[in-house]
Design a protein around this motif. Structure first.
Motif, mmCIF file in Angstrom:
data_model
loop_
_atom_site.group_PDB
_atom_site.id
_atom_site.type_symbol
_atom_site.label_atom_id
_atom_site.label_comp_id
_atom_site.label_asym_id
_atom_site.label_seq_id
_atom_site.Cartn_x
_atom_site.Cartn_y
_atom_site.Cartn_z
ATOM 1 N N ARG A 1 0.842 -1.190 0.000
ATOM 2 C CA ARG A 1 0.000 0.000 0.000
ATOM 3 C C ARG A 1 0.879 1.243 0.000
ATOM 4 O O ARG A 1 2.076 1.174 0.305
ATOM 5 N N CYS A 2 0.300 2.376 -0.331
ATOM 6 C CA CYS A 2 1.015 3.647 -0.191
ATOM 7 C C CYS A 2 0.008 4.759 0.075
ATOM 8 O O CYS A 2 -1.154 4.664 -0.327
ATOM 9 N N ASN B 1 2.940 7.852 -11.750
ATOM 10 C CA ASN B 1 1.975 6.881 -12.280
ATOM 11 C C ASN B 1 2.010 5.574 -11.494
ATOM 12 O O ASN B 1 0.959 4.971 -11.227
ATOM 13 N N LYS B 2 3.198 5.124 -11.123
ATOM 14 C CA LYS B 2 3.319 3.878 -10.360
ATOM 15 C C LYS B 2 2.598 3.980 -9.020
ATOM 16 O O LYS B 2 1.752 3.139 -8.678
ATOM 17 N N TYR B 3 2.957 5.002 -8.255
ATOM 18 C CA TYR B 3 2.454 5.083 -6.887
ATOM 19 C C TYR B 3 0.997 5.542 -6.824
ATOM 20 O O TYR B 3 0.248 5.103 -5.944
ATOM 21 N N SER B 4 0.591 6.390 -7.739
ATOM 22 C CA SER B 4 -0.811 6.809 -7.727
ATOM 23 C C SER B 4 -1.720 5.660 -8.154
ATOM 24 O O SER B 4 -2.844 5.523 -7.637
ATOM 25 N N ILE C 1 3.091 9.292 -2.562
ATOM 26 C CA ILE C 1 3.057 9.500 -4.017
ATOM 27 C C ILE C 1 3.934 10.690 -4.404
ATOM 28 O O ILE C 1 4.776 10.606 -5.307
ATOM 29 N N PHE C 2 3.756 11.786 -3.685
ATOM 30 C CA PHE C 2 4.441 13.016 -4.076
ATOM 31 C C PHE C 2 5.896 13.051 -3.608
ATOM 32 O O PHE C 2 6.748 13.637 -4.293
ATOM 33 N N THR C 3 6.220 12.404 -2.502
ATOM 34 C CA THR C 3 7.619 12.366 -2.082
ATOM 35 C C THR C 3 8.437 11.499 -3.032
ATOM 36 O O THR C 3 9.572 11.851 -3.381
#
Length: 258
Positions: free
Chosen positions: A198-199, A241-244, A204-206
């Motif tokens: 999860r994230c 894109n990956k984390y979002s 996402i932004f860091t």
């Protein structure tokens, strides 16, 4: 006197008819070329066969790792050189590989330095050079099962860096490159979602900002000129894109909600 080891070049492909001829020409000296096609809609298969490659087809796609494993299973020689259709073995690298085959070392993996093309420039910084990849190895080793960003499982074998470059035509068209990056990001997120990862929104932004700074500053991307700046943004976008996508996959379904 130790006999020369025989080499199998292994390639996975899909719709690579434009790129494949130069790739195959750069390894025409190998003892065997194996191409596993994933259901091309162009004449990739015909191009490979005309160049003398042994060609198989499999449209049951289970990810890059599994596809490389299957492709390698068709090889018949002791040493494997795994390359892609958008890669070319340069003469200095060929010479280094020939030396390895002439004086083989037991259970040794060899890393190749990749020279990556980005919008007309072979990058020398930005974390793209020397982009070392483990591609020359004994056939008893194989790739892992990763959907994307697959890697060779060395099983503790020593790794030796070879001289000479493997040219990689990474990005010739920015739009096509970003489409591919988006697909990679989706596969990356799906794989980690299935593993329970999860994230959070802050993460996402860091990660996105970190990718930009790492490419441009820590990896001296600014020394690659305009392409370095553009690549820093592209890497940040890919990371976003990956984390979002991972964040979105872990969100509860909004279907039926008001």
């Amino acid at each position: 006197m130790t006999s020369r080891q025989r080499l199998s070049v292994v390639i996975i492909s899909k719709n690579e008819a434009d790129l494949l001829p130069d790739c195959l020409a750069s390894v025409s000296w190998a003892d065997e070329i194996v191409v596993l096609d994933s259901g091309s809609e162009d004449n990739t298969v015909e191009v490979a066969r005309q160049a003398g490659a042994r060609v198989w087809q499999s449209t049951h796609w289970q990810g890059f790792g599994k596809q490389r494993q299957l492709a390698q299973s068709y090889a018949s020689n002791d040493m494997i050189l795994m390359i892609d259709a958008d890669e070319r073995v340069t003469p200095p690298l060929r010479q280094a590989i020939e030396q390895v085959l002439s004086s083989p070392a037991s259970n040794t993996v060899y890393s190749l330095g990749r020279s990556n093309l980005f919008l007309g420039r072979f990058m020398r910084h930005s974390g793209w050079y020397p982009d070392r990849v483990m591609r020359l190895y004994p056939r008893q080793l194989s790739y892992n099962d990763n959907l994307v960003h697959e890697s060779l499982e060395t099983q503790g074998a020593p790794v030796v860096a070879l001289k000479g470059d493997l040219q990689h035509l990474t990005c010739r068209d920015l739009v096509a490159f970003q489409r591919k990056q988006l697909n990679y990001a989706a596969a990356w997120a799906q794989e980690r979602h299935q593993r329970g990862k999860r994230c959070g929104i802050v993460s996402i932004f860091t990660h996105t900002l970190g990718a930009f700074c790492k490419t441009l500053i820590l990896r001296a991307g600014f020394l690659d000129g305009k392409q370095g700046w553009i690549l820093a943004v592209v890497n940040a976008q890919y990371t976003f894109n990956k984390y979002s996508t991972l964040w979105a996959l872990n969100r509860p379904s909004a279907k039926g909600s008001v």
